[in-house]
Scaffold this motif. Structure first.
Motif, PDB file in Angstrom:
ATOM      1  N   VAL A 298      74.958   3.867  28.094  1.00  0.00           N
ATOM      2  CA  VAL A 298      75.394   3.191  26.867  1.00  0.00           C
ATOM      3  C   VAL A 298      76.279   4.157  26.092  1.00  0.00           C
ATOM      4  CG1 VAL A 298      74.665   2.041  24.748  1.00  0.00           C
ATOM      5  CG2 VAL A 298      73.258   1.843  26.819  1.00  0.00           C
ATOM      6  N   GLU A 299      77.530   3.763  25.857  1.00  0.00           N
ATOM      7  CA  GLU A 299      78.515   4.665  25.250  1.00  0.00           C
ATOM      8  C   GLU A 299      78.659   4.510  23.740  1.00  0.00           C
ATOM      9  OE1 GLU A 299      80.175   7.090  26.459  1.00  0.00           O
ATOM     10  OE2 GLU A 299      80.370   6.861  28.612  1.00  0.00           O
ATOM     11  N   ASP A 300      78.392   3.308  23.198  1.00  0.00           N
ATOM     12  CA  ASP A 300      78.543   3.121  21.760  1.00  0.00           C
ATOM     13  C   ASP A 300      77.698   1.942  21.300  1.00  0.00           C
ATOM     14  OD1 ASP A 300      79.413   3.781  19.241  1.00  0.00           O
ATOM     15  OD2 ASP A 300      81.378   2.828  19.430  1.00  0.00           O
ATOM     16  N   VAL A 301      77.303   1.977  20.030  1.00  0.00           N
ATOM     17  CA  VAL A 301      76.489   0.919  19.428  1.00  0.00           C
ATOM     18  C   VAL A 301      76.979   0.690  17.999  1.00  0.00           C
ATOM     19  CG1 VAL A 301      74.394   1.303  20.780  1.00  0.00           C
ATOM     20  CG2 VAL A 301      74.778   2.652  18.707  1.00  0.00           C
ATOM     21  N   THR A 302      76.718  -0.501  17.464  1.00  0.00           N
ATOM     22  CA  THR A 302      77.048  -0.783  16.074  1.00  0.00           C
ATOM     23  C   THR A 302      76.192  -1.931  15.559  1.00  0.00           C
ATOM     24  OG1 THR A 302      78.865  -1.217  14.521  1.00  0.00           O
ATOM     25  CG2 THR A 302      78.915  -2.427  16.580  1.00  0.00           C
ATOM     26  N   PHE A 303      75.930  -1.927  14.266  1.00  0.00           N
ATOM     27  CA  PHE A 303      75.132  -2.973  13.635  1.00  0.00           C
ATOM     28  C   PHE A 303      76.018  -4.113  13.148  1.00  0.00           C
ATOM     29  CE2 PHE A 303      72.035   0.463  13.162  1.00  0.00           C
ATOM     30  CZ  PHE A 303      70.821  -0.202  13.310  1.00  0.00           C
ATOM     31  N   ALA A 308      70.500  -6.549   9.521  1.00  0.00           N
ATOM     32  CA  ALA A 308      69.968  -5.345  10.160  1.00  0.00           C
ATOM     33  C   ALA A 308      69.275  -5.641  11.491  1.00  0.00           C
ATOM     34  CB  ALA A 308      68.993  -4.645   9.215  1.00  0.00           C
ATOM     35  N   GLN A 309      68.947  -6.897  11.750  1.00  0.00           N
ATOM     36  CA  GLN A 309      68.245  -7.255  12.984  1.00  0.00           C
ATOM     37  C   GLN A 309      69.200  -7.532  14.147  1.00  0.00           C
ATOM     38  OE1 GLN A 309      64.940  -6.996  12.998  1.00  0.00           O
ATOM     39  NE2 GLN A 309      65.003  -6.492  10.816  1.00  0.00           N
ATOM     40  N   GLU A 310      70.482  -7.584  13.871  1.00  0.00           N
ATOM     41  CA  GLU A 310      71.474  -7.875  14.913  1.00  0.00           C
ATOM     42  C   GLU A 310      72.366  -6.657  15.128  1.00  0.00           C
ATOM     43  OE1 GLU A 310      73.281 -11.903  14.878  1.00  0.00           O
ATOM     44  OE2 GLU A 310      72.295 -12.083  12.930  1.00  0.00           O
ATOM     45  N   PHE A 311      72.642  -6.352  16.371  1.00  0.00           N
ATOM     46  CA  PHE A 311      73.499  -5.227  16.706  1.00  0.00           C
ATOM     47  C   PHE A 311      74.098  -5.447  18.085  1.00  0.00           C
ATOM     48  CE2 PHE A 311      68.949  -4.344  16.798  1.00  0.00           C
ATOM     49  CZ  PHE A 311      68.693  -4.046  18.135  1.00  0.00           C
ATOM     50  N   CYS A 312      75.037  -4.600  18.461  1.00  0.00           N
ATOM     51  CA  CYS A 312      75.648  -4.740  19.790  1.00  0.00           C
ATOM     52  C   CYS A 312      75.891  -3.366  20.392  1.00  0.00           C
ATOM     53  CB  CYS A 312      76.928  -5.568  19.735  1.00  0.00           C
ATOM     54  SG  CYS A 312      78.291  -4.818  18.826  1.00  0.00           S
ATOM     55  N   ALA A 338      83.560  -7.278  30.091  1.00  0.00           N
ATOM     56  CA  ALA A 338      84.260  -7.341  28.805  1.00  0.00           C
ATOM     57  C   ALA A 338      85.609  -6.630  28.903  1.00  0.00           C
ATOM     58  CB  ALA A 338      83.403  -6.711  27.714  1.00  0.00           C
ATOM     59  N   HIS A 339      85.665  -5.605  29.750  1.00  0.00           N
ATOM     60  CA  HIS A 339      86.913  -4.910  30.108  1.00  0.00           C
ATOM     61  C   HIS A 339      86.920  -4.705  31.619  1.00  0.00           C
ATOM     62  CE1 HIS A 339      88.735  -3.479  26.205  1.00  0.00           C
ATOM     63  NE2 HIS A 339      87.536  -3.815  25.778  1.00  0.00           N
ATOM     64  N   ASN A 340      88.022  -4.121  32.098  1.00  0.00           N
ATOM     65  CA  ASN A 340      88.154  -3.851  33.533  1.00  0.00           C
ATOM     66  C   ASN A 340      87.712  -2.438  33.901  1.00  0.00           C
ATOM     67  OD1 ASN A 340      89.310  -6.422  33.922  1.00  0.00           O
ATOM     68  ND2 ASN A 340      91.326  -5.637  33.308  1.00  0.00           N
ATOM     69  N   ALA A 341      87.052  -1.759  32.976  1.00  0.00           N
ATOM     70  CA  ALA A 341      86.585  -0.380  33.219  1.00  0.00           C
ATOM     71  C   ALA A 341      85.461  -0.074  32.230  1.00  0.00           C
ATOM     72  CB  ALA A 341      87.746   0.602  33.068  1.00  0.00           C
ATOM     73  N   ASP A 342      85.031   1.199  32.197  1.00  0.00           N
ATOM     74  CA  ASP A 342      84.002   1.622  31.250  1.00  0.00           C
ATOM     75  C   ASP A 342      84.420   1.289  29.822  1.00  0.00           C
ATOM     76  OD1 ASP A 342      83.108   2.731  33.581  1.00  0.00           O
ATOM     77  OD2 ASP A 342      83.117   4.812  32.878  1.00  0.00           O
ATOM     78  N   LEU A 343      83.457   0.881  29.011  1.00  0.00           N
ATOM     79  CA  LEU A 343      83.697   0.688  27.585  1.00  0.00           C
ATOM     80  C   LEU A 343      83.239   1.934  26.839  1.00  0.00           C
ATOM     81  CD1 LEU A 343      83.657  -2.358  28.635  1.00  0.00           C
ATOM     82  CD2 LEU A 343      83.030  -2.935  26.293  1.00  0.00           C
ATOM     83  N   HIS A 344      84.109   2.454  25.976  1.00  0.00           N
ATOM     84  CA  HIS A 344      83.810   3.687  25.247  1.00  0.00           C
ATOM     85  C   HIS A 344      83.398   3.461  23.801  1.00  0.00           C
ATOM     86  CE1 HIS A 344      86.425   6.297  28.154  1.00  0.00           C
ATOM     87  NE2 HIS A 344      85.208   6.105  28.601  1.00  0.00           N
ATOM     88  N   CYS A 345      83.835   2.351  23.201  1.00  0.00           N
ATOM     89  CA  CYS A 345      83.627   2.206  21.761  1.00  0.00           C
ATOM     90  C   CYS A 345      83.602   0.734  21.358  1.00  0.00           C
ATOM     91  CB  CYS A 345      84.724   2.946  20.992  1.00  0.00           C
ATOM     92  SG  CYS A 345      86.394   2.657  21.622  1.00  0.00           S
ATOM     93  N   VAL A 346      82.933   0.485  20.223  1.00  0.00           N
ATOM     94  CA  VAL A 346      82.809  -0.870  19.696  1.00  0.00           C
ATOM     95  C   VAL A 346      82.673  -0.797  18.180  1.00  0.00           C
ATOM     96  CG1 VAL A 346      80.287  -0.871  19.976  1.00  0.00           C
ATOM     97  CG2 VAL A 346      81.516  -3.057  19.894  1.00  0.00           C
TER      98      VAL A 346
END
Length: 513
Positions: A298-303, A308-312, A338-346
């Protein structure tokens, strides 16, 4: 403008004396990165990467030289700060003081050393010049190899391991979280922590709180909730982990009824030495939830900004996953490819809960609407922004305008986009044919990968960015603080009206005897 600048320089400095960032002999550091490479790729591609870099270098220098000549035109303010050691993360802290021509504000940085001195978390004070104050000649006069007078070190925390990511807690200006090369998330009360001198052999500073729950290292994915004192993390164990700092306060209160209230002293973390403080490393708490769904790091997370109960989260499995803590620990929605390679950020839009942007190793940024995330089982973005020439490392929505966001990448560029301009006639008419749709500003002041950046919520069009370009600059990397000219982002009719007023004023003055 010159007189304003002179008045600015004559303002009294704050009463508290702040030590300058000290000059240190730059020792050859270990290999740094914007995104930690996989070991098998590191050895396999080393020679090829060096060859490509050698081929690209002339064009990088050419681009930088052209950019530097345009600085007085493009920027309302610009500050360049040559770092002693590379910084992998940069974040604005609270605004401390307002004055006539500038504001003083906290700035959080990391120092990734080669082991000759400890890794540190740096709390700096930054003088942010107000809009339309700096003169053009002042903006253009900077030295790439010098420390900026606008950035002063306030405090150093000796960090147990390199600081890969820094996040501040919106509910309390004193609290920051850090990720390092370990499974734990470290919480720091930056005001309560003692100032340390980073010398070889010095003991690590003691975190105010340790968040446990990961089974393997968690290096980059870290977020603080805007509405509750929640912390979110992701790691190599493919897990997303959620904590509440409030859980520690509850535990401390139950263990010591006589202790002070959680808010006393301006902190929400119990001071070292109080009840339930039984370990030399500091108190720790376990997670509220551990979420399973990714098949790689897992490279990145955000609320979600409003809940506060939902995040991705996003990861090296090319997936974007939406979670809802109220419905369990399985994905609420899983977006394959979601992309054609690794996802780094959201990042989740703070003005519109339906909009999420992602950045990837496929060099693109994609905009998703949570109401329609997939089509035939794979990611179905609203739009694909394709302007970078290398992996995208960081994306962030503007705190000021709902359609504007920034993206930084390994190509050394920090792009500013406006989704509202995509496809509009005015956008097609004003942008150059080579510019991708939606791109309206390109910061080209860095000469290698831009590993992190952050919009300033107290001064919304001011950004801080850091790059790992120590080989180019001869230092430890570069920190830049900048604000583009407001003629670039203000509405066209507003700018034209102001120019007409200026034109009328010039004509009127010329007509006078």
């Amino acid at each position: 403008m010159d007189s304003s600048q002179s008045q600015q320089q004559q303002q009294q400095q704050p009463q508290q004396q702040q030590p300058q960032l000290q000059q240190q002999p730059v020792v050859k550091k270990k290999e740094t990165r914007g995104r930690k490479p996989k070991p098998k790729e590191e050895k396999k591609d080393e020679q090829q990467a060096k060859k490509m870099k050698a081929q690209q270098q002339p064009s990088v220098d050419e681009r930088y030289t052209q950019w530097k000549s345009l600085v007085p035109v493009l920027y309302d303010w610009f500050a360049n700060h040559n770092l002693v050691w590379p910084s992998l993360s940069c974040r604005w802290g609270p605004q401390l003081e307002q004055a006539t021509y500038k504001n003083r504000q906290r700035l959080y940085l990391s120092e990734q050393t080669d082991g000759s001195v400890p890794n540190t978390l740096v709390i700096a004070n930054c003088e942010v010049v107000k809009p339309r104050v700096a003169a053009a000649e002042h903006i253009s006069q900077f030295n790439e190899e010098a420390r900026s007078p606008f950035v002063k070190k306030y405090k150093t925390i000796i960090h147990p391991g390199e600081v890969n990511r820094i996040r501040e807690l919106p509910q309390n200006a004193r609290i920051v979280a850090t990720h390092t090369d370990s499974p734990d998330v470290l919480i720091w009360d930056v005001e309560a922590q003692p100032n340390r001198h980073a010398v070889l052999g010095a003991t690590n500073s003691r975190p105010d709180l340790i968040l446990t729950g990961h089974q393997e290292n968690a290096e980059f994915a870290l977020a603080m909730c805007p509405t509750e004192p929640y912390v979110l993390s992701g790691g190599k164990d493919k897990l997303v982990v959620l904590w509440s700092i409030q859980d520690h306060i509850t535990t401390a209160a139950s263990d010591a009824a006589a202790s002070k209230s959680p808010g006393s002293g301006g902190s929400i973390i119990k001071k070292a030495g109080e009840a339930n403080d039984k370990t030399a490393e500091g108190p720790s708490i376990g997670p509220r939830g551990v979420y399973h769904g990714h098949e790689d790091t897992v490279e990145d997370v955000t609320f979600c900004p409003s809940n506060a109960q939902e995040f991705c989260s996003v990861g090296d499995d090319s997936c974007l996953i939406l979670w809802d803590a109220r419905t369990g620990t399985s994905p609420a929605v899983k977006v394959e490819k979601a992309h054609n390679a690794d996802l780094h950020c959201v990042d989740w839009n703070p003005h519109d809960d339906n909009l999420i942007i992602t950045g990837s190793a496929d060099n693109s940024i994609r905009l998703f609407d949570r109401r329609n995330l997939t089509s035939n089982g794979v990611g179905s973005p609203i739009y694909k922004f394709e302007g970078h020439k290398a992996a995208v490392l960081c994306v962030q929505w503007s705190p000021d305008k709902s359609s504007v966001f920034g993206s930084s990448a390994e190509d050394g560029l920090l792009n500013i986009w406006d989704y509202d301009k995509v496809g509009k006639k005015t956008e097609r008419a004003t942008r150059t044919p080579a510019a991708p749709p939606g791109l309206f500003f390109q910061h080209a002041g860095h000469r290698d990968k831009v590993v992190d950046f952050h919009w300033n919520a107290s001064d919304p069009w001011t950004l801080v960015s850091v790059s790992d370009d120590c080989d180019t600059t001869g230092g430890g990397g570069t920190l830049q603080i900048w604000r583009m000219s407001d003629l670039i982002y203000r509405p066209e009719d507003e700018v034209l009206a102001e120019l007409e007023k200026f034109k009328s004023h010039v004509i009127e003055c010329a007509a006078k005897p």
